[in-house]
Enzyme design. Structure first.
Site, PDB file in Angstrom:
ATOM      1  N   SER A  36      -1.525  -6.735 -11.260  1.00  0.00           N
ATOM      2  CA  SER A  36      -1.710  -5.328 -10.898  1.00  0.00           C
ATOM      3  C   SER A  36      -2.292  -5.240  -9.507  1.00  0.00           C
ATOM      4  CB  SER A  36      -2.658  -4.646 -11.888  1.00  0.00           C
ATOM      5  OG  SER A  36      -4.010  -4.992 -11.609  1.00  0.00           O
ATOM      6  N   ASP A  37      -2.152  -4.091  -8.865  1.00  0.00           N
ATOM      7  CA  ASP A  37      -2.924  -3.849  -7.657  1.00  0.00           C
ATOM      8  C   ASP A  37      -4.357  -3.497  -8.077  1.00  0.00           C
ATOM      9  OD1 ASP A  37      -3.614  -3.470  -4.986  1.00  0.00           O
ATOM     10  OD2 ASP A  37      -1.755  -2.426  -4.516  1.00  0.00           O
ATOM     11  N   TYR A  38      -5.219  -3.316  -7.106  1.00  0.00           N
ATOM     12  CA  TYR A  38      -6.655  -3.171  -7.335  1.00  0.00           C
ATOM     13  C   TYR A  38      -6.957  -2.016  -8.295  1.00  0.00           C
ATOM     14  CZ  TYR A  38     -11.606  -3.275  -5.883  1.00  0.00           C
ATOM     15  OH  TYR A  38     -12.976  -3.379  -5.837  1.00  0.00           O
TER      16      TYR A  38
END
Length: 741
Positions: free
Chosen positions: A260-262
């Site tokens: 996932s992104d942040y």
């Protein structure tokens, strides 16, 4: 480790240990200063889960990665090595131009070498995975992250995607680093160019224009993929089974890690797609997202989901297997440090050879947009005095926002570069003004008063800077104005609605214009800027991007003629913000300005600005004049999918200056069951031409170039007429035609 033993390791892990491998935390959780409890409490996870964490983000340096790895391996039943991942986007310590500048080189082979050098620095510094390349198609300059893209064209982006992945991973498994491509998918099309916003488009458009560069990177062997922040047609990508599982994994056969992104998994709740973190975790796991970057979701929710029967533990096993497999492929079980050391680090970073390549790349990335009366190059042997004025005159901030590990003090400033060409009696310098003086904007960016004071001078100092600049400008024969955006104005969360130079820079420029002296603008920016109002008053314009560690030398090499500019825009420069998104491969309309027979008002156009950008895709000047003549095709018919046609054009360098010319091939499918663009880039070649040399250049046109996604969203090819354009940019009107039988 043998696969059999790796399987045994997986089977020996308890559920908590498995979940730990799917958690990524940042460096402060592992601080040597015993402050890790604060980040742990803030995120809301247990100390036990921190200890079981499988990967760490944005910790670079052999000493620190060794320390953290040592602590991780102590006193564990199953001492599984951590994997260190970082935002190494366009250089680690030796920083290259931003990727939008790299795209302007039109030289994927050169960029592959640059990325191999970056991998070498990262390897020595204890890093194993880079969150790069970012290969989103970018057509809206308001979006700050165009800085990270190579531009607006699917074909050109695909070529760079391949070269960047191969550069990073060239020496795997022994050396090199694993590539994590991002942001999958269609993040570059967020509405209004606003960060973290929604994307809505047809499947046909997605497949034909936005997915090809990701597919090219996957085919090049990228080990990881990062899901994007945006919703795609109403479904957040981090929980989107169709794009992640059905297309990426099943259709493209990607068996690597999806991260996932942040905090994007927990943001499924904020999107209104999940009711709570527990549901968000299940949705992400069902979409085959393997690693949760910096959120509490997997750490707190996966175990209850399994024990309560809502999630099959096999999905966790599959995700953990992919993580273990990459660690094993990188050799971490045999050597948790992968050979990195402080000694190797010192030998590997910022070497003269790496700096030399960075200088070459930065030089090739420069785009000469205007050169009235051939004022450039300047001759350093002339008696003329040069005034170097502007906020970037002696500024070290030439690296851009995403050079997070670069050392600004190692940057060659523009003033430093000029000094290698001009004696002190010929070079006059002054800052003139700050890069940015809008305090309200800076406050909106979250900067403190103390930080703002370092950026914005007092009114008295600003007045003094202005006066000094005007004073030396009056003494000079030629003015070079080094201006542009501030670093924090572009990159992530750098969306902007006004893309002109800051007001204080424009005010100083207007005072300089009144002196009626030649003014050369060196524009430092992370995006295409609106230069429309000042362009007529400027004698020359160099688009320098954020040019990197060797930026000052590269700019000077161009200005003083050591290098002949060869950069070509990979993203159009808009005439006005109201055009955005603007790109060359538009569809024709029923009432096109160029072809309609309707009266002038009732056509597809603006009333107050032109349709065309100020500078188009593929555009760029040089110090040479190259003619294009006699475009011809080997046949007027292509008979079936196995046939090909050769397009040939004659070039002549009609100058006394050697040059590198980028010849561009565009095709147009004139009539199709799904309307096709007026032009699409299908090939390009960089050709060296000596002074007054003539060459002919040929392109093979194959049936694959004629395919498009049809009404059923599958690749198809249809018989019909095609136009072939060959020229120096997307505005070329030299064409010939053939028919596919």
């Amino acid at each position: 480790m043998e696969e059999r033993k790796l399987r045994e390791l997986l089977n020996s892990l308890n559920l908590d240990e498995k979940i730990g491998q799917l958690i990524q935390l940042s460096g402060e959780f592992f601080s040597a200063k015993d402050v890790s409890l604060g980040p742990q409490k803030k995120l809301g996870i247990t100390k036990e889960m921190v200890d079981l964490c499988g990967s760490v983000m944005n910790v670079v340096g052999a000493k620190e990665t060794h320390r953290i790895q040592d602590a991780n391996l102590k006193n564990k039943k199953h001492p599984i090595p951590l994997i260190f991942m970082s935002d190494i986007i366009y250089g680690l310590k030796t920083v290259y131009p931003i990727p939008l500048g790299l795209g302007a080189t039109w030289d994927p082979d050169l960029i592959q070498k640059a990325y191999r050098n970056t991998a070498e620095e990262a390897y020595a510094s204890g890093n194993q995975v880079t969150f790069a390349p970012m290969i989103d198609l970018a057509r809206d300059a308001r979006w700050g992250r165009v800085l990270e893209s190579t531009g607006e064209d699917p074909y050109l982006n695909s070529r760079f995607a391949e070269s960047m992945v191969k550069g990073f991973q060239e020496d795997l498994p022994k050396y090199g680093i694993a590539s994590c491509i991002k942001h999958f998918a269609a993040y570059g099309a967020v509405e209004s160019g606003r960060e973290y916003n929604a994307t809505d488009m047809s499947e046909n458009r997605l497949r034909q224009y936005y997915l090809p560069s990701y597919k090219a990177a996957v085919d090049a062997g990228a080990k990881m993929v990062m899901s994007s922040f945006n919703t795609l047609n109403g479904v957040p990508v981090t929980g989107n089974k169709w794009i992640l599982k059905d297309i990426l994994r099943k259709e493209w056969n990607f068996d690597g890690i999806i991260i996932s992104d942040y905090a994007a998994i927990s943001e499924l709740v904020a999107h209104g797609f999940a009711q709570n973190n527990k549901q968000a975790s299940k949705l992400a796991m069902d979409a085959t997202v393997d690693i949760d970057m910096k959120s509490p979701c997997y750490a707190n929710e996966l175990k209850p989901l399994v024990t309560e029967g809502e999630l099959d533990e096999k999905k966790i096993d599959d995700a953990v297997w992919r993580v273990l497999k990459l660690k094993n492929e990188l050799g971490l079980f045999e050597d948790p440090y992968r050979g990195s050391s402080e000694e190797l680090e010192k030998k590997s970073v910022l070497t003269p050879e790496k700096r030399q390549l960075a200088r070459k790349v930065s030089t090739e990335a420069m785009v000469l947009l205007k050169n009235k009366n051939n004022i450039l190059p300047l001759n350093p042997k002339d008696d003329k005095k040069i005034a170097l004025i502007g906020p970037y005159e002696n500024e070290y901030e030439l690296l851009g926002l995403w050079a997070v590990h670069g050392d600004r003090k190692e940057t060659v400033t523009i003033k430093d570069g000029f000094k290698t060409y001009l004696s002190s009696d010929k070079l006059l310098t002054a800052k003139g003004t700050d890069i940015l003086r809008d305090k309200s904007m800076l406050k909106g960016m979250g900067l403190s008063e103390e930080q703002i004071e370092k950026i914005v001078s007092s009114d008295s100092v600003e007045k003094e800077n202005n006066n000094k600049a005007l004073e030396i400008a009056k003494k000079a024969d030629i003015i070079v104005f080094a201006g542009g955006e501030h670093t924090i104005e572009s990159g992530e969360a750098g969306s902007r609605g006004n893309l002109t130079l800051p007001d204080n820079q424009l005010q100083l420029l207007n005072k300089l214009f009144e002196l009626n002296k030649p003014i050369i603008l060196v524009n430092i920016s992370g995006r295409p800027m609106i230069l429309t109002d000042i362009e007529p008053k400027l004698t020359a314009i160099i688009q320098a991007w954020f040019p990197g560690t060797e930026g000052g030398n590269a700019i000077s090499d161009i200005i003083f003629g050591k290098a002949n500019p060869s950069g070509r825009l990979s993203m159009s420069f808009p005439y006005a913000v109201g055009q955005l998104p603007v790109y060359y491969s538009q569809f024709s309309t029923g009432r096109s300005v160029k072809t309609s027979t309707h009266s002038s008002r009732f056509m597809s156009k603006y009333l107050d600005i032109p349709n065309d950008p100020l500078y188009s895709f593929g555009y760029g000047l040089s110090y040479s004049k190259v003619s294009y003549d006699n475009l011809r095709l080997s046949s007027k018919e292509m008979n079936g999918e196995s046939d090909k046609i050769v397009a040939t054009i004659d070039l002549q360098n009609k100058s006394n200056v050697d040059t590198t010319e980028t010849i561009q091939l565009y095709l147009q499918d004139k009539f199709a069951s799904i309307v096709q663009p007026v032009k699409e880039l299908k090939g390009f070649k960089r050709v060296n031409l000596k002074a007054n040399e003539q060459k002919n250049v040929s392109f093979d046109i194959t049936s694959d170039m004629l395919k498009f996604y049809g009404p059923d969203n599958k690749l198809t090819i249809e018989p019909g007429e095609f136009n072939v354009f060959v020229g120096p940019n997307s505005d070329t009107d030299q064409y010939d035609s053939f028919e596919l039988k």
